[in-house]
Scaffold this motif. Structure first.
Motif, mmCIF file in Angstrom:
data_model
loop_
_atom_site.group_PDB
_atom_site.id
_atom_site.type_symbol
_atom_site.label_atom_id
_atom_site.label_comp_id
_atom_site.label_asym_id
_atom_site.label_seq_id
_atom_site.Cartn_x
_atom_site.Cartn_y
_atom_site.Cartn_z
ATOM 1 N N GLY A 176 0.831 -1.191 0.000
ATOM 2 C CA GLY A 176 0.000 0.000 0.000
ATOM 3 C C GLY A 176 0.866 1.241 0.000
ATOM 4 N N VAL A 177 0.272 2.357 0.398
ATOM 5 C CA VAL A 177 0.980 3.633 0.500
ATOM 6 C C VAL A 177 0.825 4.158 1.923
ATOM 7 N N CYS A 178 1.267 5.393 2.132
ATOM 8 C CA CYS A 178 1.363 5.898 3.502
ATOM 9 C C CYS A 178 0.030 5.873 4.241
ATOM 10 N N GLN A 179 -1.056 6.201 3.555
ATOM 11 C CA GLN A 179 -2.370 6.188 4.194
ATOM 12 C C GLN A 179 -2.712 4.790 4.702
ATOM 13 N N ASP A 180 -2.386 3.778 3.898
ATOM 14 C CA ASP A 180 -2.660 2.396 4.273
ATOM 15 C C ASP A 180 -1.802 1.961 5.457
ATOM 16 N N PHE A 181 -0.528 2.328 5.429
ATOM 17 C CA PHE A 181 0.363 1.936 6.512
ATOM 18 C C PHE A 181 -0.045 2.615 7.825
ATOM 19 N N ARG A 197 -3.489 8.170 16.730
ATOM 20 C CA ARG A 197 -4.303 9.003 15.846
ATOM 21 C C ARG A 197 -3.630 9.168 14.491
ATOM 22 N N TYR A 198 -4.471 9.276 13.486
ATOM 23 C CA TYR A 198 -4.052 9.461 12.099
ATOM 24 C C TYR A 198 -3.639 10.924 11.914
ATOM 25 N N VAL A 199 -2.571 11.155 11.156
ATOM 26 C CA VAL A 199 -2.086 12.510 10.896
ATOM 27 C C VAL A 199 -1.941 12.709 9.391
ATOM 28 N N SER A 200 -2.463 13.818 8.885
ATOM 29 C CA SER A 200 -2.260 14.188 7.487
ATOM 30 C C SER A 200 -1.381 15.430 7.418
ATOM 31 N N TRP A 219 0.871 9.842 8.512
ATOM 32 C CA TRP A 219 1.633 9.082 9.495
ATOM 33 C C TRP A 219 0.783 8.903 10.741
ATOM 34 N N VAL A 220 1.384 8.513 11.837
ATOM 35 C CA VAL A 220 0.667 8.160 13.057
ATOM 36 C C VAL A 220 1.252 8.939 14.229
ATOM 37 N N GLY A 228 3.554 11.989 26.036
ATOM 38 C CA GLY A 228 2.436 12.554 25.282
ATOM 39 C C GLY A 228 2.443 12.037 23.855
ATOM 40 N N TRP A 229 1.910 12.847 22.941
ATOM 41 C CA TRP A 229 1.818 12.425 21.549
ATOM 42 C C TRP A 229 3.186 12.466 20.879
ATOM 43 N N ALA A 230 3.546 11.361 20.234
ATOM 44 C CA ALA A 230 4.796 11.276 19.481
ATOM 45 C C ALA A 230 4.481 10.797 18.078
ATOM 46 N N GLY A 231 4.956 11.518 17.075
ATOM 47 C CA GLY A 231 4.713 11.134 15.695
ATOM 48 C C GLY A 231 5.699 10.078 15.226
ATOM 49 N N ILE A 232 5.182 9.100 14.491
ATOM 50 C CA ILE A 232 6.044 8.083 13.912
ATOM 51 C C ILE A 232 5.503 7.752 12.522
ATOM 52 N N ASP A 233 6.413 7.579 11.574
ATOM 53 C CA ASP A 233 6.068 7.427 10.160
ATOM 54 C C ASP A 233 6.426 6.015 9.712
#
Length: 313
Positions: A176-181, A197-200, A219-220, A228-233
């Protein structure tokens, strides 16, 4: 602190005039401590009045109408963003699942974001969870391992999925692509009881290059105890630092769709999306996508036709 210049054009074209176009946009930069908005210009066909509000997830939304007949609708967004997050994050790798459960207790939104969806192939998710979750491993280490697992076991492949692709289908394709992952990782994290949570947004140019750079991206964010919230791709298997620009967050993509709308008229529509991201050293990434939409949308003149679309790469 990098500065990125982003130019994003969404263009709808109709084969005959349509009217009463009602639209909901989430293309305002997310307000947070990790990015500063230096410039934001938004231009829309006919220059309609835009009503803005903050939604349940903290996103700034805009709503506008184009009531008169028109054969195209162009939404042009220009951003100048400085990302101020450090290049090296100080992730808390000591927070335990017990601490996580204590922090989530009575926090309605965290509890909501920790509940997995009901899917047919949940047994496949549980098998992944059993491989990832080791006794004594911290929440952050588990999240990191989850990203690595998706990066290694699922192929990045454009064109085989779309905005409606489900986690069941992603498990079947193993691609898939990033949205799917992002959706897959959220289902895994939530099965583990980790709020996600989903991030655009956008992934911006860097010297090493990453999948999806110069385009809209997904990403997520995972909730880490004591942090707290940590972004991971998971598309690139990296923690999010100062190369990602965030637009919106939500439970799924539908909460973050850049444009949602309807129109009236017996017309077929075409959609193209142009994204340009310029780095401060002059490097520029550009991409044009012709997005597949329902070819029969709007064939009944008085029936509103949906024009929600996906841009994630």
């Amino acid at each position: 602190m990098p500065v990125f210049k982003i130019h994003h054009i969404t263009r709808y074209e109709y084969d005959r005039p349509v009217k009463e176009s009602v639209n909901d946009i989430r293309i305002y930069p997310y307000q947070g401590p990790d990015q500063e908005v230096l410039l934001h210009e938004l231009n829309i066909t006919t220059h309609p009045e835009i009503q803005t509000h903050i939604d349940y997830w903290g996103n700034k939304n805009g709503v506008f109408n184009v009531l008169q007949q028109h054969t195209q609708l162009i939404i042009e967004n220009r951003l100048l963003i400085r990302t101020v997050a450090p290049a090296q994050l100080r992730i808390n790798f000591h927070g335990s699942f017990e601490q996580l459960h204590q922090e989530c207790d009575n926090q309605l939104q965290l509890l909501e974001l920790a509940a997995p969806d009901n899917i047919s192939r949940q047994a496949g998710i549980i098998a992944i969870v059993q491989e990832l979750h080791k006794p004594g491993k911290s929440v952050a280490a588990t999240v990191e391992y989850c990203s690595e697992y998706i990066f290694k076991h699922f192929k990045y492949n454009k064109g085989i999925t779309n905005v409606n692709t489900t986690v069941d289908e992603i498990l079947q394709h193993h691609a898939g692509v990033c949205q799917d992952f992002a959706h897959l990782m959220l289902q895994i994290l939530r099965t583990l009881g980790i709020p996600g949570r989903y991030v655009s947004g956008y992934i911006c140019p860097n010297k090493n290059g990453m999948r999806g750079e110069g385009a809209t991206h997904a990403w997520v964010e995972a909730w880490l105890p004591g942090y707290g919230w940590a972004g991971i791709d998971p598309t690139n298997n990296v923690w999010v630092t100062n190369t990602h620009v965030k637009l919106a967050v939500g439970r799924h993509f539908n909460d973050c769709s850049p444009v949602k709308g309807t129109f009236k008229g017996p017309a077929k529509q075409q959609l193209s999306v142009f994204v340009s991201v310029s780095y401060e050293d002059g490097q520029v990434f550009e991409e044009i996508n012709n997005v597949h939409l329902n070819p029969h949308a709007g064939e009944q003149a008085d029936a509103p036709a949906d024009k929600t679309f996906a841009q994630q790469q």
